[in-house]
Design an enzyme around this catalytic site. Structure first.
Site, PDB file in Angstrom:
ATOM      1  N   CYS A  33       3.086  22.109  11.755  1.00 21.53           N
ATOM      2  CA  CYS A  33       3.626  21.963  13.099  1.00 21.53           C
ATOM      3  C   CYS A  33       5.050  21.417  13.022  1.00 21.53           C
ATOM      4  O   CYS A  33       5.306  20.441  12.315  1.00 21.53           O
ATOM      5  CB  CYS A  33       2.730  21.042  13.925  1.00 21.53           C
ATOM      6  SG  CYS A  33       3.383  20.645  15.552  1.00 21.53           S
ATOM      7  N   CYS A  39       2.768  30.037  21.194  1.00 19.45           N
ATOM      8  CA  CYS A  39       3.667  30.893  21.971  1.00 19.45           C
ATOM      9  C   CYS A  39       3.535  32.337  21.486  1.00 19.45           C
ATOM     10  O   CYS A  39       3.795  32.640  20.316  1.00 19.45           O
ATOM     11  CB  CYS A  39       5.116  30.408  21.826  1.00 19.45           C
ATOM     12  SG  CYS A  39       6.303  31.425  22.726  1.00 19.45           S
ATOM     13  N   CYS A  70       7.554  34.000  20.548  1.00 15.94           N
ATOM     14  CA  CYS A  70       8.307  33.755  19.313  1.00 15.94           C
ATOM     15  C   CYS A  70       7.448  33.204  18.188  1.00 15.94           C
ATOM     16  O   CYS A  70       7.930  33.068  17.056  1.00 15.94           O
ATOM     17  CB  CYS A  70       9.470  32.808  19.577  1.00 15.94           C
ATOM     18  SG  CYS A  70       8.928  31.140  20.072  1.00 15.94           S
ATOM     19  N   CYS A  99       1.054  22.885  16.558  1.00 16.33           N
ATOM     20  CA  CYS A  99      -0.392  22.674  16.470  1.00 16.33           C
ATOM     21  C   CYS A  99      -1.000  22.587  17.876  1.00 16.33           C
ATOM     22  O   CYS A  99      -0.295  22.409  18.867  1.00 16.33           O
ATOM     23  CB  CYS A  99      -0.706  21.399  15.673  1.00 16.33           C
ATOM     24  SG  CYS A  99      -0.159  19.879  16.465  1.00 16.33           S
ATOM     25  N   LYS A 149       6.580 -13.080  -9.676  1.00 14.41           N
ATOM     26  CA  LYS A 149       5.989 -14.345  -9.230  1.00 14.41           C
ATOM     27  C   LYS A 149       4.470 -14.320  -9.357  1.00 14.41           C
ATOM     28  O   LYS A 149       3.846 -15.374  -9.487  1.00 14.41           O
ATOM     29  CB  LYS A 149       6.391 -14.632  -7.785  1.00 14.41           C
ATOM     30  CG  LYS A 149       7.883 -14.864  -7.596  1.00 14.41           C
ATOM     31  CD  LYS A 149       8.200 -15.154  -6.140  1.00 14.41           C
ATOM     32  CE  LYS A 149       9.693 -15.391  -5.940  1.00 14.41           C
ATOM     33  NZ  LYS A 149      10.028 -15.647  -4.512  1.00 14.41           N
ATOM     34  N   GLU A 150       3.880 -13.151  -9.260  1.00 12.80           N
ATOM     35  CA  GLU A 150       2.437 -12.974  -9.408  1.00 12.80           C
ATOM     36  C   GLU A 150       2.212 -12.100 -10.642  1.00 12.80           C
ATOM     37  O   GLU A 150       2.247 -10.871 -10.546  1.00 12.80           O
ATOM     38  CB  GLU A 150       1.851 -12.314  -8.154  1.00 12.80           C
ATOM     39  CG  GLU A 150       2.089 -13.127  -6.893  1.00 12.80           C
ATOM     40  CD  GLU A 150       1.869 -12.338  -5.626  1.00 12.80           C
ATOM     41  OE1 GLU A 150       1.550 -12.952  -4.601  1.00 12.80           O
ATOM     42  OE2 GLU A 150       2.030 -11.094  -5.650  1.00 12.80           O
ATOM     43  N   ASP A 189       2.951  -4.483  -2.000  1.00 14.93           N
ATOM     44  CA  ASP A 189       3.922  -4.526  -0.913  1.00 14.93           C
ATOM     45  C   ASP A 189       5.349  -4.616  -1.416  1.00 14.93           C
ATOM     46  O   ASP A 189       6.276  -4.608  -0.602  1.00 14.93           O
ATOM     47  CB  ASP A 189       3.623  -5.713   0.012  1.00 14.93           C
ATOM     48  CG  ASP A 189       3.806  -5.362   1.477  1.00 14.93           C
ATOM     49  OD1 ASP A 189       3.618  -4.185   1.832  1.00 14.93           O
ATOM     50  OD2 ASP A 189       4.144  -6.254   2.265  1.00 14.93           O
ATOM     51  N   LYS A 231       4.831  -8.675   6.874  1.00 13.30           N
ATOM     52  CA  LYS A 231       4.441  -9.312   5.611  1.00 13.30           C
ATOM     53  C   LYS A 231       2.987  -9.005   5.238  1.00 13.30           C
ATOM     54  O   LYS A 231       2.553  -7.866   5.281  1.00 13.30           O
ATOM     55  CB  LYS A 231       4.711 -10.807   5.696  1.00 13.30           C
ATOM     56  CG  LYS A 231       6.184 -11.127   5.918  1.00 13.30           C
ATOM     57  CD  LYS A 231       6.451 -12.618   5.973  1.00 13.30           C
ATOM     58  CE  LYS A 231       7.937 -12.896   6.199  1.00 13.30           C
ATOM     59  NZ  LYS A 231       8.232 -14.341   6.272  1.00 13.30           N
ATOM     60  N   ASP A 243      -6.923 -12.696  -2.799  1.00 14.78           N
ATOM     61  CA  ASP A 243      -5.567 -12.737  -3.319  1.00 14.78           C
ATOM     62  C   ASP A 243      -5.564 -12.226  -4.754  1.00 14.78           C
ATOM     63  O   ASP A 243      -6.612 -12.214  -5.418  1.00 14.78           O
ATOM     64  CB  ASP A 243      -5.013 -14.160  -3.256  1.00 14.78           C
ATOM     65  CG  ASP A 243      -4.755 -14.612  -1.826  1.00 14.78           C
ATOM     66  OD1 ASP A 243      -4.629 -13.729  -0.948  1.00 14.78           O
ATOM     67  OD2 ASP A 243      -4.692 -15.833  -1.592  1.00 14.78           O
ATOM     68  N   ASP A 257      -4.337 -15.860   8.767  1.00 17.14           N
ATOM     69  CA  ASP A 257      -5.772 -16.038   8.607  1.00 17.14           C
ATOM     70  C   ASP A 257      -6.380 -16.847   9.757  1.00 17.14           C
ATOM     71  O   ASP A 257      -7.442 -16.488  10.275  1.00 17.14           O
ATOM     72  CB  ASP A 257      -6.072 -16.708   7.261  1.00 17.14           C
ATOM     73  CG  ASP A 257      -5.136 -17.873   6.974  1.00 17.14           C
ATOM     74  OD1 ASP A 257      -4.358 -18.228   7.870  1.00 17.14           O
ATOM     75  OD2 ASP A 257      -5.193 -18.427   5.866  1.00 17.14           O
TER      76      ASP A 257
END
Length: 1097
Positions: free
Chosen positions: A39, A58, A61, A66, A380-381, A410, A551, A576, A798
């Protein structure tokens, strides 16, 4: 979902869809090449009609559009083709719009659905059929592989309106639990009326047989010899089956397979028992605790009565400051104390769970679980920590086909992607080893680091040999991961490239397409023993400049949507990246609550306590947080459930969608037996009941208007005056798109309460929808982050997420297995710990100034008062920092000025003061007793409450005020200054941060005050020592609470940081100046001149 091991990258908004083959030759495939014509408006695939031809909107044409965009253009747009501007004509199967009467020559309303063509008519199969019809676009009119009839094959003529309608949020005692009703989803229905779908269930009991009381019961088979024989045979088969299940496959009692499959055999008595139970705290422990709380409140009243009526006139400012601080402390204590009024513990029965849902010789009936692991920055991780978490998930003791692990990257880091590729390869060896020898824990780093006898209870002759082999494999795996980390330190100028030479799509972290890679779970990937492995899927959501990504909360919501498209398990677990599964049966522990047939339906999540590795024995900075997890959370579990703490939590997917908890209708009450015409009280009561019912209906409709599930009928009406009936039928679909977004596949997945995806879905359709739901603009103008999924508006998403669920009437459960379910890593040095507490406190301040503040949000819903007390305490505690700083400053001021906040106390005042101190001590002792907390942990918690309160909480309060009122974001950076080697080297690592200034200042001025006060007492004589003791006790209370902070500042004995030397010199200078100003050797009455006794002449 088979992707042949290739990375999928794309952007729904930009109509990009790329398959990158990292194993062989790089190959880029467009959507058109995968699945047909596209589409030109929305980028979706154009469906194939029943004639086998592509849908053409159409006829002039043939511009590719869709059906969904065609119908939207006719309904909301200018009703013309975008290319040739010719007015669209109505096509068979599409609803009418204004102006179609003269054009249309057919009416196909009776041929849109055919419900009688399939004998599987329960809600699960109908919803799967709708989802399958959406995913199988491009296959023509053939039925799907699963045999589920799609909506185009259904007919509304076979509907039975006599089956009662049910919604997810309400149940009726008068309706059998086996009778359900399905509300046709908006993407299916286009007619005026929606009907329930009848279905049959083999478990439904037949009507009882009428018996003549005059006849003998033996005629009906009761009490006869044959009846007794049947009963004995039934009991024998039941016991035999119980033995088979208990011994897990061993033959016992002479039973055979035919008997196990007997449909007339009910479940075992043990299997019908509850899967968990509450264990109230013994009355010998909890009743004295409650009594002391009440006595403490009474003593507090007497204390404030005396303090307010006895001001200190010569130090009125100090007295008034102390009174304000003490009143605030008392209010904070009440908000913290009363949620502990009803503490409970819980016990689970894993054997009953197996008896009920895992029958010998049959597939497991345990519910599937999608597990989310979130990570951002691999520097860092560390990737090795994330890899251990993933390996512990893949080796969990749960049916393999019921587990899917989604890793959210992320940061779009190629290092994370390559580390997961290595992890998936090592998992083929690690998972069978864990399950073969039943080892714990199943994270290799922590398993091999155990200082225990690993041969205990091991009888397998090959265990030692295979353990050595897998340990060598893991060491080689660590070397490969370390090599990846070392290589990632220096990024090439042109960016990273994959093994086949394709540029890494995430080279620009802030501007990259969405990426999905199925590492495990697709066809052909098995472990070294030939067994299947759980799914392992890498997900990196799309990021573009100018979009708000929210985040961690935004990343979690992306995982909710992409998992709904790919696996759609009814339950979710989020951890985590540094929290591995320490107890392989943790998922089963959670299912004992979630799948309990009596109480499981109202549970929104099961929260596990956080336990940590790598912390020293003394736990100097209270990283374990034992008081909160073993006292506060047990108290909340007795009210409406614990708060969500961000990790180690199993969710019900339907609760995350923002739906209300199911409410069971109460049976109608007894009616009055007196005559209604003669009894005026009855008439009055009837009128009151009518008014009350009308008010209740209004309240219910208002409170549930925004949260009624997609099954509800309130939003689907037979017709509205002045509105075209076919437009009315489209209203629910528009509303659901505003709530869930523009993905019909995801909307359809919300219908499947038991989860699952139709097996006939094409990989191309699944991948396209998965890329669609992780696009950066998908959440625009929807309720994601507001009412659906993880809630936005705070860095501590959380607390908000759990709070919203409790406001919808759900309850949560706190589960503490004997073996800790999860373990993680904690920041054990002082600066990192303060920085962590700062982030938590900042989130609470953001919630306090938002519309979701529990002080004024959520009244009239399902939140209980004591639960609200707990949430209020969780968002107002940073405000305590101001009175705490002031109160910790008062001792030094009193010592330096010679004033005090309390006048000379009488015997009555002494009794009140001593009673208050004793009540505080006894309350703490009883809490430690019923909570199972040691005095060391309790004292460390008290110390760090003061340290964090005068540093992190204070900075969070000012930072939150600047952010809310002025829109200024301030960051407190932490830079490493040095460290030592050793087992707990990070404990002595000193990092300077501005968070250290307030507690250091308080510590210095109180030490100076103590020295000045003692010096003044020495100078003034014996009479001045009496008033000094109260001031010294006050100052030493502050110094003792700040002692861990002082110890953290000093670091190890063999190395004093330079910053400490600087502060020491400054301290000595200040003290010298004060000493000269005070001059204790000088008399207060001036210089005394005496005649010299020596004759100098």
């Amino acid at each position: 979902m088979d992707t042949a091991g290739r990375l999928v990258a794309g952007s729904h908004n930009r109509n990009e869809f790329v398959l990158i083959n990292a194993d062989e030759i790089g190959r880029v495939t467009s959507v058109k090449e995968l699945s047909g014509q596209i589409c030109q408006i929305c980028g979706d695939e154009i469906e194939i009609t029943v004639d086998g031809e592509p849908f053409v909107a159409c006829n002039e044409c043939a511009f590719p559009v869709c059906r969904h965009c065609y119908e939207y253009e006719r309904r909301e747009g200018n009703q013309a083709c975008p290319q040739c501007k010719t007015r669209y004509k109505r096509i068979k199967g599409s609803p009418r719009v204004e102006g179609d009467e003269e054009e249309d020559e057919f009416d196909d309303l009776d041929n849109e659905f055919d419900y009688t063509s399939n004998d599987r008519r329960d809600p699960q199969h109908i919803a799967e059929a709708m989802l399958s019809s959406r995913l199988n676009v491009g296959r023509g009119g053939q039925p799907n592989a699963s045999g589920i009839t799609t909506p185009s094959e259904m007919d509304s003529s076979g509907l039975n309106p006599e089956i009662p309608l049910l919604t997810y949020g309400q149940e009726d005692d008068q309706i059998s639990a086996d009778q359900h009703a399905l509300i046709i989803p908006p993407v299916m229905g286009r007619g005026k009326r929606v009907h329930p779908i009848p279905f049959t269930d083999s478990s439904m009991s037949l009507p009882p047989r009428p018996m003549d009381p005059k006849k003998d019961l033996a005629v009906y088979g009761y009490g006869s010899v044959a009846w007794k024989e049947r009963m004995e045979d039934w009991r024998k088969r039941q016991n035999d089956r119980l033995q088979v299940v208990r011994h897990q496959g061993e033959n016992g009692g002479g039973n055979n397979g035919d008997e196990l499959d007997d449909p007339d055999l009910p479940k075992m008595d043990e299997g019908r028992q509850p899967l968990s139970r509450k264990l109230p705290i013994p009355s010998s422990k909890i009743n004295p605790y409650r009594l002391i709380i009440l006595l403490r409140i009474a003593v507090l009243g007497l204390f404030f009565h005396y303090r307010i009526l006895h001001p200190v006139n010569d130090a009125y400012g100090l007295w008034l400051t102390s009174i304000i601080c003490e009143i605030w402390f008392a209010v904070s204590w009440i908000f913290d104390q009363f949620p502990k009024w009803l503490p409970i513990e819980r016990e689970t029965y894993l054997d009953r769970l197996s008896l009920r849902y895992e029958k010998e010789g049959k597939p497991s009936e345990l519910a599937p679980i999608d597990i989310f692991v979130s990570t951002v920055d691999p520097m860092k991780e560390p990737p090795l920590i994330t890899a251990n978490t993933v390996l512990s998930i893949l080796a969990v003791d749960y049916p393999i086909d019921k587990v899917a692990c989604y890793v959210s990257d992320d940061g779009a880091a190629m290092l994370t992607f390559e580390a997961l590729s290595e992890t998936s390869e090592f998992a083929r060896k690690w998972v069978p080893f864990c399950k073969k020898f039943n080892i714990e824990p199943r994270a290799p780093e922590w398993y091999f680091a155990q200082k225990v006898d690993y041969l205990k209870d091991k009888v397998h002759p090959t265990f030692v040999r295979e353990r050595r082999a897998i340990k060598r494999e893991y060491e080689e795996f660590k070397v490969r991961i370390n090599g990846l980390v070392s290589m990632a330190q220096k990024v090439p100028e042109e960016g990273w490239t994959m093994q086949d030479g394709t540029p890494w799509p995430g080279n620009n972290v802030r501007d990259h397409p969405g990426m999905i890679q199925v590492f495990l779970g697709h066809n052909g990937v098995r472990d070294i023993e030939g067994n299947e492995l759980p799914r392992l899927i890498y997900v990196s959501r799309e990021k573009r400049p100018g979009f708000e990504h929210h985040k961690k909360a935004g990343a979690m919501n992306s995982l909710v949507r992409v998992s709904a498209v790919i696996s759609n398990a009814p339950y979710l677990l989020n951890v985590d990246c540094d929290h591995y599964i320490n107890n392989s049966k943790a998922l089963r522990e959670a299912m004992c609550f979630m799948m309990d047939p009596t109480s499981g339906k109202k549970i929104c999540y099961v929260q596990f306590p956080q336990r940590f590795d790598g912390i020293d024995r003394h736990d100097r900075y209270s990283n374990r947080n034992v008081v909160f997890f073993d006292i506060n959370m047990k108290g909340l579990d007795g009210i409406q459930g614990p708060i969500y703490v961000g990790t180690g939590c199993v969710f019900r997917r339907q609760a995350l969608y923002g739906y209300d908890a199911p409410v069971k209708k109460k049976a109608p009450g007894k009616t009055c037996n007196c005559l209604p015409k003669l009894c005026c009280f009855c008439c009055g009561s009837k009128r009151k009941n009518r008014k009350g019912k009308s008010k209740d209906k209004k309240k219910t409709s208002k409170s549930r208007e925004a949260s009624t599930q997609i099954h509800a009928l309130e939003n689907i009406e037979e017709g509205i005056e002045g509105i075209d009936s076919e437009k009315t039928s489209l209203m629910p679909q528009i509303k659901f798109e505003k709530k869930f977004g523009q993905s019909p596949v995801f909307i359809a997945s919300t219908l499947l309460e038991e989860g699952g995806v139709p097996p006939g879905a094409t990989s191309a359709s699944l991948l396209k929808e998965a890329i669609h739901v992780i696009s950066c603009g998908y959440e625009d103008k929807t309720e994601w982050g507001k009412e659906v999924g993880w809630i936005y508006g705070s860095v501590t998403e959380d607390i908000l997420t759990g709070f919203k669920m409790h406001c919808h009437g759900w309850r949560s459960v706190y589960c503490i297995p004997r073996r800790p379910a999860f373990k993680g890593s904690a920041p054990i040095n002082l600066s990192d710990r303060l920085h962590q507490v700062l982030r938590w406190a900042l989130g609470s301040v953001e919630i306090f100034f938002s519309r979701h503040c529990p002080i004024w949000y959520g009244y009239g819903c399902g939140l209980k008062p004591l639960e609200r007390f707990s949430y209020i305490n969780s968002v107002v505690y940073p405000l305590t920092s101001i009175p705490l700083v002031a109160y910790c400053t008062l001792p030094a001021v009193c010592l330096l000025t010679g004033k005090f906040i309390v006048p000379e106390i009488s015997n009555y005042a002494s009794i009140v003061f001593m009673s208050l101190f004793i009540s505080i001590a006894v309350t703490s002792i009883l809490e430690m007793q019923w909570g199972g907390v040691g005095i060391d942990d309790w004292w460390r918690n008290e110390q760090f409450w003061v340290i964090g309160g005068v540093s992190s909480h204070l900075f969070a309060l000012f930072q939150g005020l600047l952010k809310v009122l002025a829109g200024v974001n301030t960051n407190f950076t932490v830079t490493s200054k040095g460290g030592d080697d050793g087992e707990f080297s990070e404990l002595y690592l000193f990092k300077w941060t501005s968070l250290l200034i307030p507690p250091l200042t308080l510590l210095i001025i109180n030490i100076i005050g103590v020295i000045v006060g003692v010096s003044d007492a020495i100078n003034n004589g014996y009479e001045s020592w009496g008033p000094l003791f109260g001031k010294l006790f006050f100052a030493l209370w502050v110094i003792v609470h700040l002692y861990p902070f002082l110890k953290g500042m000093m670091g190890k004995q063999n190395g004093v940081p330079t910053i400490i030397v600087v502060w020491s010199i400054l301290l000595a200078s200040i003290f010298s100046l004060l000493w000269v100003r005070i001059n204790p050797f000088l008399s207060r009455d001036g210089i005394v001149l005496e005649v010299c006794g020596l004759d100098c002449n």
